[in-house]
Scaffold this motif. Structure first.
Motif, short mmCIF file in Angstrom:
data_model
loop_
_atom_site.label_atom_id
_atom_site.label_comp_id
_atom_site.label_asym_id
_atom_site.label_seq_id
_atom_site.Cartn_x
_atom_site.Cartn_y
_atom_site.Cartn_z
N LEU A 138 3.95 -13.08 -10.89
CA LEU A 138 3.69 -14.27 -10.10
C LEU A 138 2.20 -14.58 -9.98
O LEU A 138 1.81 -15.73 -9.86
CB LEU A 138 4.31 -14.12 -8.70
CG LEU A 138 5.82 -14.21 -8.64
CD1 LEU A 138 6.31 -13.89 -7.24
CD2 LEU A 138 6.30 -15.58 -9.07
N ASN A 139 1.37 -13.56 -10.01
CA ASN A 139 -0.07 -13.76 -9.90
C ASN A 139 -0.72 -14.15 -11.23
O ASN A 139 -1.80 -14.72 -11.24
CB ASN A 139 -0.75 -12.50 -9.37
CG ASN A 139 -0.66 -12.43 -7.87
OD1 ASN A 139 -1.22 -13.26 -7.18
ND2 ASN A 139 0.09 -11.46 -7.37
N VAL A 140 -0.11 -13.82 -12.33
CA VAL A 140 -0.70 -14.09 -13.64
C VAL A 140 -0.42 -15.53 -14.05
O VAL A 140 0.71 -15.90 -14.28
CB VAL A 140 -0.16 -13.10 -14.71
CG1 VAL A 140 -0.64 -13.47 -16.08
CG2 VAL A 140 -0.57 -11.69 -14.36
N ARG A 141 -1.45 -16.29 -14.10
CA ARG A 141 -1.43 -17.69 -14.53
C ARG A 141 -0.33 -18.52 -13.87
O ARG A 141 0.23 -19.42 -14.47
CB ARG A 141 -1.30 -17.80 -16.05
CG ARG A 141 -1.72 -19.20 -16.49
CD ARG A 141 -1.56 -19.44 -17.94
NE ARG A 141 -1.98 -20.81 -18.18
CZ ARG A 141 -1.28 -21.70 -18.82
NH1 ARG A 141 -0.14 -21.38 -19.33
NH2 ARG A 141 -1.73 -22.91 -18.98
N ASN A 142 -0.07 -18.22 -12.64
CA ASN A 142 0.91 -19.02 -11.92
C ASN A 142 0.17 -19.92 -10.94
O ASN A 142 0.36 -19.88 -9.74
CB ASN A 142 1.91 -18.12 -11.19
CG ASN A 142 3.20 -18.83 -10.93
OD1 ASN A 142 3.35 -20.00 -11.23
ND2 ASN A 142 4.14 -18.12 -10.35
N VAL A 143 -0.74 -20.72 -11.51
CA VAL A 143 -1.58 -21.62 -10.74
C VAL A 143 -1.51 -22.99 -11.39
O VAL A 143 -1.58 -23.12 -12.60
CB VAL A 143 -3.05 -21.13 -10.76
CG1 VAL A 143 -3.97 -22.12 -10.09
CG2 VAL A 143 -3.17 -19.76 -10.12
N ALA A 144 -1.35 -24.02 -10.55
CA ALA A 144 -1.38 -25.39 -11.06
C ALA A 144 -2.78 -25.94 -10.83
O ALA A 144 -3.33 -25.82 -9.74
CB ALA A 144 -0.35 -26.24 -10.33
N LEU A 145 -3.36 -26.52 -11.86
CA LEU A 145 -4.67 -27.14 -11.76
C LEU A 145 -4.50 -28.64 -11.93
O LEU A 145 -3.87 -29.09 -12.89
CB LEU A 145 -5.62 -26.61 -12.83
CG LEU A 145 -6.07 -25.17 -12.65
CD1 LEU A 145 -6.85 -24.71 -13.86
CD2 LEU A 145 -6.92 -25.03 -11.40
N TRP B 255 0.78 -19.92 -6.58
CA TRP B 255 2.22 -19.81 -6.41
C TRP B 255 2.60 -19.61 -4.95
O TRP B 255 3.72 -19.91 -4.55
CB TRP B 255 2.77 -18.68 -7.27
CG TRP B 255 2.34 -17.31 -6.85
CD1 TRP B 255 1.20 -16.66 -7.20
CD2 TRP B 255 3.04 -16.41 -5.99
NE1 TRP B 255 1.14 -15.42 -6.62
CE2 TRP B 255 2.27 -15.24 -5.86
CE3 TRP B 255 4.25 -16.48 -5.31
CZ2 TRP B 255 2.65 -14.16 -5.09
CZ3 TRP B 255 4.63 -15.39 -4.53
CH2 TRP B 255 3.83 -14.24 -4.43
N THR B 256 1.66 -19.16 -4.12
CA THR B 256 1.92 -18.96 -2.71
C THR B 256 1.80 -20.26 -1.92
O THR B 256 2.12 -20.29 -0.73
CB THR B 256 0.93 -17.95 -2.12
OG1 THR B 256 -0.40 -18.44 -2.33
CG2 THR B 256 1.08 -16.59 -2.75
#
Length: 182
Positions: free
Chosen positions: A42-49, A62-63
Protein backbone atom coordinates in the motif's frame (compact mmCIF):
# COMPACT_ATOMS: atom_id res chain seq x y z
CA UNK A 1 9.21 -20.31 15.50
CA UNK A 2 7.35 -23.11 13.74
CA UNK A 3 8.57 -25.61 16.32
CA UNK A 4 7.25 -23.42 19.14
CA UNK A 5 3.90 -23.14 17.37
CA UNK A 6 3.74 -26.89 16.90
CA UNK A 7 4.53 -27.46 20.58
CA UNK A 8 1.83 -24.95 21.60
CA UNK A 9 -0.71 -26.77 19.46
CA UNK A 10 -0.02 -30.10 21.12
CA UNK A 11 2.75 -31.65 19.03
CA UNK A 12 4.89 -34.01 21.06
CA UNK A 13 6.63 -37.33 20.72
CA UNK A 14 3.84 -39.35 22.32
CA UNK A 15 0.69 -37.72 20.93
CA UNK A 16 -0.34 -37.00 17.36
CA UNK A 17 -0.73 -33.44 16.13
CA UNK A 18 -4.35 -32.29 15.89
CA UNK A 19 -5.00 -31.32 12.27
CA UNK A 20 -7.25 -28.34 13.07
CA UNK A 21 -4.74 -26.88 15.51
CA UNK A 22 -1.88 -27.39 13.07
CA UNK A 23 -3.73 -25.61 10.24
CA UNK A 24 -4.70 -22.75 12.58
CA UNK A 25 -1.10 -22.45 13.78
CA UNK A 26 0.29 -22.31 10.24
CA UNK A 27 -2.29 -19.77 9.07
CA UNK A 28 -1.77 -17.60 12.14
CA UNK A 29 2.02 -17.84 11.80
CA UNK A 30 1.75 -16.42 8.27
CA UNK A 31 -0.60 -13.60 9.35
CA UNK A 32 2.07 -11.13 10.61
CA UNK A 33 4.10 -11.52 7.44
CA UNK A 34 0.96 -10.94 5.37
CA UNK A 35 0.13 -7.78 7.34
CA UNK A 36 3.61 -6.33 6.75
CA UNK A 37 3.46 -7.28 3.06
CA UNK A 38 0.08 -5.57 2.59
CA UNK A 39 1.25 -2.40 4.35
CA UNK A 40 4.38 -2.33 2.21
CA UNK A 41 2.39 -2.78 -1.00
CA UNK A 42 0.00 0.00 0.00
CA UNK A 43 2.91 2.37 0.64
CA UNK A 44 4.74 1.61 -2.60
CA UNK A 45 3.64 4.00 -5.32
CA UNK A 46 0.13 4.17 -4.02
CA UNK A 47 -0.02 7.94 -4.37
CA UNK A 48 -2.12 10.00 -6.75
CA UNK A 49 -0.45 13.11 -8.14
CA UNK A 50 -2.56 15.87 -9.63
CA UNK A 51 -1.38 19.07 -11.32
CA UNK A 52 -3.83 21.94 -11.70
CA UNK A 53 -3.77 24.52 -14.49
CA UNK A 54 -2.47 27.20 -12.08
CA UNK A 55 0.64 25.09 -11.35
CA UNK A 56 -0.51 23.64 -8.03
CA UNK A 57 0.64 20.06 -7.43
CA UNK A 58 -1.36 17.82 -5.10
CA UNK A 59 -0.33 14.47 -3.67
CA UNK A 60 -2.94 12.12 -2.18
CA UNK A 61 -1.62 9.07 -0.32
CA UNK A 62 -3.56 5.81 0.03
CA UNK A 63 -4.43 6.88 3.59
CA UNK A 64 -6.22 9.97 2.26
CA UNK A 65 -3.49 12.37 3.42
CA UNK A 66 -3.28 15.34 1.05
CA UNK A 67 -0.20 17.45 0.46
CA UNK A 68 -0.60 20.54 -1.69
CA UNK A 69 2.27 22.63 -3.05
CA UNK A 70 1.21 25.89 -4.73
CA UNK A 71 3.47 26.81 -7.65
CA UNK A 72 6.50 24.64 -6.86
CA UNK A 73 9.83 26.39 -7.29
CA UNK A 74 12.23 23.55 -6.48
CA UNK A 75 12.48 19.90 -7.40
CA UNK A 76 15.38 18.14 -5.70
CA UNK A 77 16.68 14.62 -5.54
CA UNK A 78 18.04 13.78 -2.09
CA UNK A 79 20.21 10.73 -1.49
CA UNK A 80 19.52 9.34 2.00
CA UNK A 81 22.48 7.76 3.73
CA UNK A 82 22.33 4.71 5.94
CA UNK A 83 25.08 2.70 7.60
CA UNK A 84 26.25 -0.78 6.78
CA UNK A 85 27.13 -3.28 9.50
CA UNK A 86 30.75 -2.11 9.51
CA UNK A 87 29.65 1.54 9.90
CA UNK A 88 30.34 2.65 6.34
CA UNK A 89 27.79 5.10 4.90
CA UNK A 90 25.81 3.98 1.86
CA UNK A 91 22.88 5.39 -0.10
CA UNK A 92 19.78 3.54 1.10
CA UNK A 93 17.26 5.46 -1.00
CA UNK A 94 16.66 8.54 -3.09
CA UNK A 95 13.82 10.97 -2.50
CA UNK A 96 12.30 13.42 -4.97
CA UNK A 97 11.13 16.53 -3.13
CA UNK A 98 8.73 19.02 -4.71
CA UNK A 99 8.60 22.23 -2.66
CA UNK A 100 7.74 25.91 -2.78
CA UNK A 101 8.96 28.81 -0.67
CA UNK A 102 6.58 29.52 2.16
CA UNK A 103 4.92 26.10 2.00
CA UNK A 104 5.33 24.12 5.23
CA UNK A 105 5.02 20.64 3.72
CA UNK A 106 6.69 19.47 0.52
CA UNK A 107 5.67 16.49 -1.58
CA UNK A 108 8.09 13.61 -1.04
CA UNK A 109 8.26 10.74 -3.55
CA UNK A 110 10.52 7.71 -3.81
CA UNK A 111 11.66 7.74 -7.47
CA UNK A 112 12.38 3.99 -7.49
CA UNK A 113 8.66 3.35 -6.98
CA UNK A 114 7.66 5.23 -10.14
CA UNK A 115 8.18 4.45 -13.84
CA UNK A 116 10.70 6.87 -15.36
CA UNK A 117 8.28 8.20 -18.05
CA UNK A 118 5.77 9.19 -15.34
CA UNK A 119 8.41 11.06 -13.34
CA UNK A 120 9.77 12.74 -16.48
CA UNK A 121 6.26 13.87 -17.40
CA UNK A 122 5.73 15.26 -13.89
CA UNK A 123 9.01 17.17 -13.69
CA UNK A 124 8.53 18.51 -17.23
CA UNK A 125 5.00 19.72 -16.40
CA UNK A 126 6.23 21.53 -13.28
CA UNK A 127 8.78 23.42 -15.42
CA UNK A 128 11.40 23.60 -12.70
CA UNK A 129 14.86 22.08 -13.27
CA UNK A 130 15.70 19.05 -11.15
CA UNK A 131 18.58 19.69 -8.75
CA UNK A 132 20.64 17.15 -6.85
CA UNK A 133 21.26 17.77 -3.15
CA UNK A 134 24.25 16.49 -1.20
CA UNK A 135 23.74 13.08 0.44
CA UNK A 136 22.30 13.30 3.95
CA UNK A 137 20.95 11.13 6.74
CA UNK A 138 17.20 10.78 7.38
CA UNK A 139 17.63 13.01 10.46
CA UNK A 140 19.26 15.77 8.40
CA UNK A 141 16.51 15.43 5.80
CA UNK A 142 13.83 15.75 8.51
CA UNK A 143 15.57 18.86 9.88
CA UNK A 144 15.65 20.43 6.40
CA UNK A 145 11.97 19.62 5.72
CA UNK A 146 10.24 19.48 9.14
CA UNK A 147 6.76 19.03 7.66
CA UNK A 148 7.75 16.22 5.27
CA UNK A 149 6.72 12.67 5.93
CA UNK A 150 9.15 9.96 4.95
CA UNK A 151 7.75 6.61 3.84
CA UNK A 152 7.50 4.37 6.93
CA UNK A 153 9.96 1.90 5.42
CA UNK A 154 12.59 4.68 5.44
CA UNK A 155 11.56 6.16 8.80
CA UNK A 156 11.82 2.88 10.68
CA UNK A 157 13.90 0.67 8.39
CA UNK A 158 13.42 -3.03 9.01
CA UNK A 159 12.94 -2.62 12.76
CA UNK A 160 9.29 -1.61 12.54
CA UNK A 161 8.05 -4.55 10.42
CA UNK A 162 10.24 -6.93 12.41
CA UNK A 163 8.73 -5.63 15.65
CA UNK A 164 5.21 -6.10 14.23
CA UNK A 165 5.99 -9.67 13.19
CA UNK A 166 7.52 -10.55 16.57
CA UNK A 167 4.71 -8.94 18.60
CA UNK A 168 1.91 -10.56 16.61
CA UNK A 169 3.69 -13.93 16.62
CA UNK A 170 4.16 -13.78 20.40
CA UNK A 171 0.49 -12.92 20.85
CA UNK A 172 -0.58 -15.77 18.57
CA UNK A 173 1.63 -18.26 20.38
CA UNK A 174 0.06 -17.23 23.68
CA UNK A 175 -3.43 -17.42 22.18
CA UNK A 176 -2.84 -20.88 20.74
CA UNK A 177 -1.37 -22.07 24.07
CA UNK A 178 -4.49 -20.83 25.87
CA UNK A 179 -6.76 -22.56 23.36
CA UNK A 180 -4.76 -25.76 23.74
CA UNK A 181 -5.15 -25.62 27.53
CA UNK A 182 -8.98 -25.43 27.29
Amino acid sequence: MSAVLLLCTGASVGTPVRTGALVAALVLAALPVAVVAVLTLLNVRNVALNRAADGTVESVAWTGRRTIVHRPDSVRVHALLGKTRNGEPHVMSNLLVIAARGEPTPIVLVPQWWPKPDLDRLTTAIRVPVEYADPETPGQFAARYPGARLPWTLRFGLWFPLLIVLAVTAALIGWIALLNAL
